[in-house]
Scaffold this motif. Structure first.
Motif: not given
Lengths: 732, 248
Positions: A685, A706-707, A710, A713, A720, A725-726, A728
């Motif tokens: 990230h 970040k949005k 996401e 994703i 992730r 989870a950090q 990608y």
């Protein structure tokens, strides 16, 4: 004693024989005592400043004789004794003197005399000095011995010593306080005495420096209260020069640096924060070159240039921040910033030695404050340029325009959201080009050139495309007018000029429908056919909202030419058949959407040039209103412009532009994320965010990024990592 | 069974331990994979093979009891009956575990295939047998690793057909249910926050990341780094939580 002589007038040479003396010559018995007493008398005479009874040569001989007869030690000891008693008497007399100034001047006199006397005595005893004393390393030369005796005497009485140094320090202080009567000669010679006696550093210097510190500390505090900051600085400068000169004049050079340090500390360093707080903004606001220069020099002296730099940056942040965040003065913002920048530049050049380290921090300060408010500064810079490039901009030739543009460019450089700028600039440029409002195409092109050097060709690509479209359209129109086929179809009395705009280069305009008069529609069709015959496969869309017409209008008081927008034309044309129409009539006939129609009617009936009369005479256009043709309209000019409404930017338009920029940004972020992840496949990230920041050319909050991540994703471009989870992973 | 050699028997036992199936089925799968234990396990999990020897005819009978009159499905009514027979409340989280074993796609209905799969996976041949297994299943909810499976399964299970994200109300209901078992002290605050400030559906990513978030940080959320990769909704929650604490 024997002598030989050769040569003579008569006879053969006689032989002379030298025989030893029969009796060994002897010194007179009291030789030593007598000679010494002679010398002693002379010494005393010298000390009491009387005439010496013997010639100096005699005395010299006498001393020499004594030395030759191995009485040197005796002579030396006695000499020391004589000197000592002399010094004791003289200084003993002085200690009685309580008043320090007199004491000092007398001491100085005594000192001078003492030195002179010593010199005389040394001349008499030169032989002793050169032989006996020189050979004995423990003994001091006569002169030094004399000085040492003097020193011993002074040191033996602490009171004298104290009077001496405090008297001297007081003299200096008095001089500092502006007392002109202080005898500098005495001061100088006494300081020299202390130096010669070796009393300077341990007795005088410390006290002197302490006093100096006390003095300037007080003065610093007092003066800061008393004077305004600028005068205070002048005062400091004066003090520093004074001290420098004084020090050179009567103090030892070793004292120079500690002295200056004390003065600088007490006057400048201790008050620097206050000085900068109070004085800096003032100086900058009024651009007091001399004061700033002084401030800079003084700070440079005490090595606090960083503080100056800080103040300068704070100043920029404060002022520029005020300009940028002042919502009421948007129109002045850019001009204010330009002026501020010019002032800063001038100060930098003339006061701050154009210091390298200042440049960087200034840039940061400007960037910080201009971007305090998002987007709006970019928009205003674009508008500012628009106002300069638009025709009717008063004053200034090409050169001045060029200069102004260069100045704006500096501000432009600080803006982080260049895309917002581009959007607004493009919109304004489009209006200037299409409505023929640009003051000079050369200036336009030179501006674009500047952006190109600043931001690269990618930035100006579309802008240049707009110019190209205009040029190409001109060629098309020439071809169109010269085409015989077209000419045969055209009705007379109507002229058409079309700008063909490439989608993508130009801002997007929402299509607005309108029922055009048949004349215009026919004309459009003819052009469309002509154009598509030349360029097959293209799609032409008419942008009604950008149309501009010149309409001839016959009023009772004469014919006028009205420069109006297409929508205004459509409305006006209705009055060829009728004199009075209701709002509903007009809406039905023109088919223009309500909001646009209201604006159009407003401009025709409520603006400066009122060719329609509205009933009732309210300030708003309502559905129930009726509009009558103003037959008795009169105006001094033949040609009238009513299309201002087209030139002005509406609130809505502004908002649209901004929104579009934001939308574009989202796409760009998405594209950048996918691009990065596609090449890296797997990325943490933090790395992704920093990579994004290096690629994106506009400001984005981390939370916004970040949005977007996401969202990607969610759309399954990324996932992730199962383990962490950090991290990608890119999903192909 | 006797025909197997010692090594094969060992593998069968091993396989059983992992996949939770009966002996003959294990032997069958292992044989078809040339007695390669790893390949067999992979095959079972990858293909979702029913690891059971429960006969479909037995299951057919049970299925018929609950089947809907019109559709070839077990609908709400059937599920209600099924829960009653099992002696559990329909809102009991244990139903989630059972649904997970069935691999039920949507809430509120079981297909025949799902129903069969559940019984076979759990190796039960009657509702009674299943009822006996319930305590073991309850334990799964307490086991933090298996809880994660249930939690993640709950997302797709509660999602409406064809939707990518989870409707907010459902999500909040589910959270309250699930975190009731896992007991996350901030659950109520989280639900309040989402309800007041977010008001939108919950993405899969947010749903999935919330559990590790709940596990990782104490009730005062100390040590949270907003520059990490946590979903922005969690960032905002932390900020909201801090502000709220400041006010109090």
């Amino acid at each position: 004693m024997a002598a030989s002589r050769s040569g003579g007038a008569v006879g053969p040479a006689k032989k002379l024989k030298i025989k030893p003396l029969k009796i060994k010559p002897k010194l007179p018995a009291n030789f030593v005592e007598e000679t010494w007493s002679k010398l002693q008398k002379a010494i005393q005479a010298v000390f009491s400043e009387e005439n010496v009874a013997y010639s100096f040569e005699d005395l010299y001989r006498a001393a020499e004789d004594l030395c030759l007869h191995k009485k040197a030690e005796f002579v030396y000891e006695n000499l020391v004794h004589e000197c000592e008693s002399q010094v004791t008497t003289v200084l003993g007399k002085l200690t009685q003197q309580k008043q320090s100034t007199t004491f000092l001047s007398e001491l100085e006199k005594e000192w001078q005399t003492h030195c002179n006397q010593l010199l005389t005595i040394r001349s008499i005893f030169l032989y002793l000095d050169r032989t006996f004393v020189l050979q004995n390393s423990q003994l001091k030369s006569i002169f030094d011995m004399g000085l040492q005796l003097f020193r011993k005497q002074i040191e033996s009485s602490p009171a004298t010593e104290r009077t001496l140094s405090s008297g001297l320090v007081e003299m200096v202080t008095q001089e500092r306080m502006g007392d002109q009567s202080v005898d500098r000669k005495v001061l100088k010679s006494l300081v020299k005495m202390l130096l010669l006696l070796g009393l300077y550093s341990n007795h005088f210097e410390d006290e002197f420096l302490q006093e100096t510190q006390r003095f300037y500390q007080k003065e610093g505090v007092d003066m800061m209260k008393e004077l305004n900051v600028l005068d205070y600085l002048v005062h400091c400068e004066k003090r520093l020069t004074e001290e420098e000169e004084n020090c050179k004049e009567y103090l030892d050079s070793f004292t120079f640096s500690p002295l200056m340090k004390i003065v600088e500390d007490c006057l400048i360093t201790k008050h620097l924060h206050e000085i900068l707080d109070k004085g800096f903004t003032l100086c900058m606001d009024q651009l007091k070159i001399a004061d700033l220069r002084r401030l800079y020099t003084l700070c440079d002296r005490v090595g606090s240039l960083d503080l100056v730099k800080e103040s300068l940056c704070n100043y920029v942040k404060q002022r520029a921040g005020e300009y940028v965040t002042d919502d009421k003065n948007n129109s002045q913002m850019v001009q204010n910033l330009i002026n501020l920048k010019a002032n800063i530049d001038k100060a930098l050049q003339e006061c701050f030695d154009n210091k390298e380290s200042f440049h960087g921090s200034l840039k940061e300060a400007f960037e910080y404050s201009i971007n305090l408010r998002q987007n709006r500064p970019a928009e205003l810079v674009a508008k500012y340029i628009d106002s300069k490039l638009r025709s009717g901009n008063k004053g200034g030739g090409d050169e001045e325009l060029e200069n102004t543009l260069d100045e704006v460019l500096v501000i432009f450089r600080y803006i982080s959201g260049k895309d917002v700028f581009e959007a607004f600039y493009k919109k304004d440029l489009a209006k200037r080009l299409l409505l023929g409002k640009s003051s000079s195409i050369d200036a336009e092109k030179s501006t674009i050139g500047k952006f190109k050097t600043e931001c690269g060709s990618q930035f100006t690509n579309k802008l240049e495309g707009m110019f190209k479209d205009i040029d190409i359209s001109r060629d098309i129109m020439t071809g169109f007018k010269n085409s015989a086929q077209v000419q045969s179809k055209l009705k007379h009395g109507l002229e058409l000029y079309v700008n063909v705009l490439t989608t993508g280069y130009w801002p997007t305009y929402p299509p607005v429908e309108a029922n055009l008069p048949s004349e215009l529609r026919d004309y459009q069709d003819i052009f469309k056919k002509y154009y598509l015959s030349k360029h097959s496969g293209r799609r032409l869309v008419w942008q009604n909202s950008l149309g501009l017409c010149v309409v001839k209008c016959k009023f009772n008081k004469g014919t006028k030419e009205l420069v109006v927008s297409l929508f205004q034309t459509v409305v006006l044309m209705l009055y060829n058949d009728e004199d009075k129409l209701t709002y509903d009539d007009i809406e039905k006939a023109t088919g223009i959407e309500a909001k646009e129609l209201k604006r159009t009617l407003q401009s025709l009936s409520l603006g400066k040039v009122r060719v329609l009369l509205k009933e009732p005479k309210t300030k708003e256009v309502n559905r129930a209103d009726t509009f009558t043709f103003h037959k008795d309209f009169k105006a001094p000019l033949y040609r009238l412009r009513i299309n201002n409404i087209q030139m002005k930017e509406s609130q809505e338009e502004n908002q649209n532009t901004t929104e579009r920029v934001f939308q574009d940004r989202q796409y760009q972020v998405d594209a950048a994320i996918v691009r990065i992840m596609k090449s890296r496949k797997t990325l943490s990230h933090t790395l992704l965010i920093s990579e994004l920041y290096s690629q994106l050319r506009f400001p984005m909050k981390p939370s916004d990024l970040k949005k977007r991540i996401e969202s990607l994703i969610d759309r399954e471009y990324l996932e992730r990592d199962d383990e962490n989870a950090q991290i990608y992973n890119y999903l192909a | 069974m006797n025909r197997l050699n010692k090594g094969q028997r060992e593998k069968v036992r091993h396989f059983q331990a992992i996949t939770d199936c009966n002996e003959s089925f294990a032997a069958q799968i292992l044989r078809s994979n040339n007695w390669n234990l790893e390949a067999a396990i992979e095959y079972v999990f990858a293909e979702g093979v029913e690891i059971s020897s429960i006969k479909p005819s037995v299951l057919e009978k049970i299925y018929k009891v609950y089947k809907d009159k019109d559709e070839d499905l077990i609908m709400a009514e059937g599920i209600g009956q099924f829960c009653e027979d099992l002696g559990v409340d329909p809102s009991d989280p244990i139903t989630l575990v059972i649904s997970r074993y069935m691999g039920a796609d949507v809430m509120g209905e079981f297909t025949k295939e799902e129903f069969f799969r559940g019984f076979q996976r759990l190796n039960c041949d009657s509702v009674k047998a299943l009822k006996k297994k319930l305590p073991a299943l309850r334990k799964e909810l307490k086991d933090s690793h298996k809880f994660k499976d249930t939690y993640e399964y709950a997302f797709s299970f509660s999602r409406e057909k064809g939707q990518k994200s989870l409707v907010l109300d459902t999500a909040i209901g589910m959270w309250k249910l699930l975190f009731g078992i896992y007991s996350w002290p901030l659950c109520d605050q989280w639900c309040e926050f989402v309800e007041v400030n977010h008001k939108k559906a919950i993405t899969k990513d947010t749903w999935f990341q919330l559990l590790p978030f709940a596990k990782q940080f104490p009730a005062d959320l100390s040590g949270y780094d907003e520059n990490g990769a946590w979903p922005y909704l969690i960032d905002e929650f932390v900020e909201w939580h801090e502000e709220k604490n400041m006010k109090e």
